[in-house]
Design a protein around this motif. Structure first.
Motif, PDB file in Angstrom:
ATOM      1  N   SER A  29       0.817  -1.209   0.000  1.00 29.13           N
ATOM      2  CA  SER A  29       0.000   0.000   0.000  1.00 29.13           C
ATOM      3  C   SER A  29       0.854   1.264   0.000  1.00 29.13           C
ATOM      4  O   SER A  29       0.655   2.170  -0.824  1.00 29.13           O
ATOM      5  N   ASN A  30       1.796   1.335   0.914  1.00 27.19           N
ATOM      6  CA  ASN A  30       2.638   2.531   1.022  1.00 27.19           C
ATOM      7  C   ASN A  30       3.559   2.685  -0.179  1.00 27.19           C
ATOM      8  O   ASN A  30       3.741   3.794  -0.702  1.00 27.19           O
ATOM      9  N   VAL A  31       4.126   1.590  -0.619  1.00 27.44           N
ATOM     10  CA  VAL A  31       5.033   1.649  -1.761  1.00 27.44           C
ATOM     11  C   VAL A  31       4.267   1.984  -3.037  1.00 27.44           C
ATOM     12  O   VAL A  31       4.778   2.690  -3.912  1.00 27.44           O
ATOM     13  N   ASN A  43       9.287   9.658  -0.607  1.00 26.00           N
ATOM     14  CA  ASN A  43      10.264   9.157   0.362  1.00 26.00           C
ATOM     15  C   ASN A  43       9.617   8.845   1.709  1.00 26.00           C
ATOM     16  O   ASN A  43      10.018   7.898   2.392  1.00 26.00           O
ATOM     17  N   LYS A  44       8.607   9.615   2.101  1.00 28.62           N
ATOM     18  CA  LYS A  44       7.913   9.357   3.366  1.00 28.62           C
ATOM     19  C   LYS A  44       7.193   8.011   3.315  1.00 28.62           C
ATOM     20  O   LYS A  44       7.231   7.234   4.270  1.00 28.62           O
ATOM     21  N   TYR A  45       6.544   7.728   2.196  1.00 26.92           N
ATOM     22  CA  TYR A  45       5.847   6.454   2.042  1.00 26.92           C
ATOM     23  C   TYR A  45       6.832   5.290   1.939  1.00 26.92           C
ATOM     24  O   TYR A  45       6.590   4.207   2.475  1.00 26.92           O
ATOM     25  N   LEU A  46       7.939   5.524   1.248  1.00 24.51           N
ATOM     26  CA  LEU A  46       8.967   4.484   1.158  1.00 24.51           C
ATOM     27  C   LEU A  46       9.538   4.157   2.529  1.00 24.51           C
ATOM     28  O   LEU A  46       9.794   2.990   2.835  1.00 24.51           O
ATOM     29  N   GLU A 101       9.764   0.599   4.219  1.00 25.76           N
ATOM     30  CA  GLU A 101      11.044   0.037   4.670  1.00 25.76           C
ATOM     31  C   GLU A 101      11.001  -0.352   6.144  1.00 25.76           C
ATOM     32  O   GLU A 101      11.581  -1.370   6.539  1.00 25.76           O
ATOM     33  N   LYS A 102      10.295   0.422   6.960  1.00 22.29           N
ATOM     34  CA  LYS A 102      10.157   0.075   8.377  1.00 22.29           C
ATOM     35  C   LYS A 102       9.358  -1.215   8.539  1.00 22.29           C
ATOM     36  O   LYS A 102       9.695  -2.060   9.386  1.00 22.29           O
ATOM     37  N   GLU A 103       8.314  -1.373   7.756  1.00 24.73           N
ATOM     38  CA  GLU A 103       7.527  -2.611   7.796  1.00 24.73           C
ATOM     39  C   GLU A 103       8.401  -3.798   7.378  1.00 24.73           C
ATOM     40  O   GLU A 103       8.357  -4.860   7.999  1.00 24.73           O
ATOM     41  N   HIS A 104       9.179  -3.610   6.343  1.00 23.42           N
ATOM     42  CA  HIS A 104      10.064  -4.668   5.862  1.00 23.42           C
ATOM     43  C   HIS A 104      11.090  -5.037   6.924  1.00 23.42           C
ATOM     44  O   HIS A 104      11.402  -6.216   7.139  1.00 23.42           O
ATOM     45  N   LEU A 160       8.806  -2.903  -3.240  1.00 21.34           N
ATOM     46  CA  LEU A 160       9.651  -1.987  -2.469  1.00 21.34           C
ATOM     47  C   LEU A 160      10.960  -1.717  -3.206  1.00 21.34           C
ATOM     48  O   LEU A 160      11.348  -0.561  -3.423  1.00 21.34           O
ATOM     49  N   MET A 161      11.638  -2.773  -3.605  1.00 23.57           N
ATOM     50  CA  MET A 161      12.938  -2.613  -4.261  1.00 23.57           C
ATOM     51  C   MET A 161      12.819  -1.896  -5.596  1.00 23.57           C
ATOM     52  O   MET A 161      13.631  -1.027  -5.919  1.00 23.57           O
ATOM     53  N   SER A 162      11.792  -2.237  -6.371  1.00 28.99           N
ATOM     54  CA  SER A 162      11.660  -1.591  -7.682  1.00 28.99           C
ATOM     55  C   SER A 162      11.283  -0.122  -7.536  1.00 28.99           C
ATOM     56  O   SER A 162      11.720   0.718  -8.327  1.00 28.99           O
TER      57      SER A 162
END
Length: 113
Positions: free
Chosen positions: A13-15, A45-48, A52-55, A81-83
């Motif tokens: 969702s965030n990504v 960047n805020k959503y990423l 990243e925190k979830e990951h 996320l990575m892409s």
């Protein structure tokens, strides 16, 4: 929904929001709206960061317990996320390239007048 499934959906969702903003930033760059493009990347960047925190929760759990059962859904979330991180980096380069092109265009137009 809980556990790894919830984390996966939170990442996706965030990504997904970040990816949309990054794509829009490249469109704004092409049109010369550099301020909007930069703001979109900052917002992305805020959503990423949330993704990243979830990951990182899963990485931490695996490091502590060594029993994380990975799913196709989580692998999809990681892929997204990575892409999107890669796409964001490319968008920053596109932005800088368009800025240089617009600056060069102004110089050329100034000399031709």
């Amino acid at each position: 929904m809980e556990g790894l499934e919830l984390i996966s959906f939170n990442i996706i969702s965030n990504v997904g929001s970040a990816k949309s903003m990054v794509m829009e930033s490249m469109q704004k760059s092409r049109l010369g709206d550099f301020e909007s493009a930069e703001k979109l990347i900052e917002e992305a960047n805020k959503y990423l960061l949330i993704g990243e925190k979830e990951h990182f929760k899963v990485i931490t759990q695996e490091a502590k317990e060594k029993n994380v059962e990975l799913t196709i859904l989580f692998m999809h979330a990681e892929d997204q996320l990575m892409s999107t991180v890669t796409l964001r980096d490319i968008a920053n380069e596109v932005l800088e390239n368009y800025k240089m092109m617009y600056d060069l265009k102004k110089i050329i137009e100034g000399k031709c007048q």
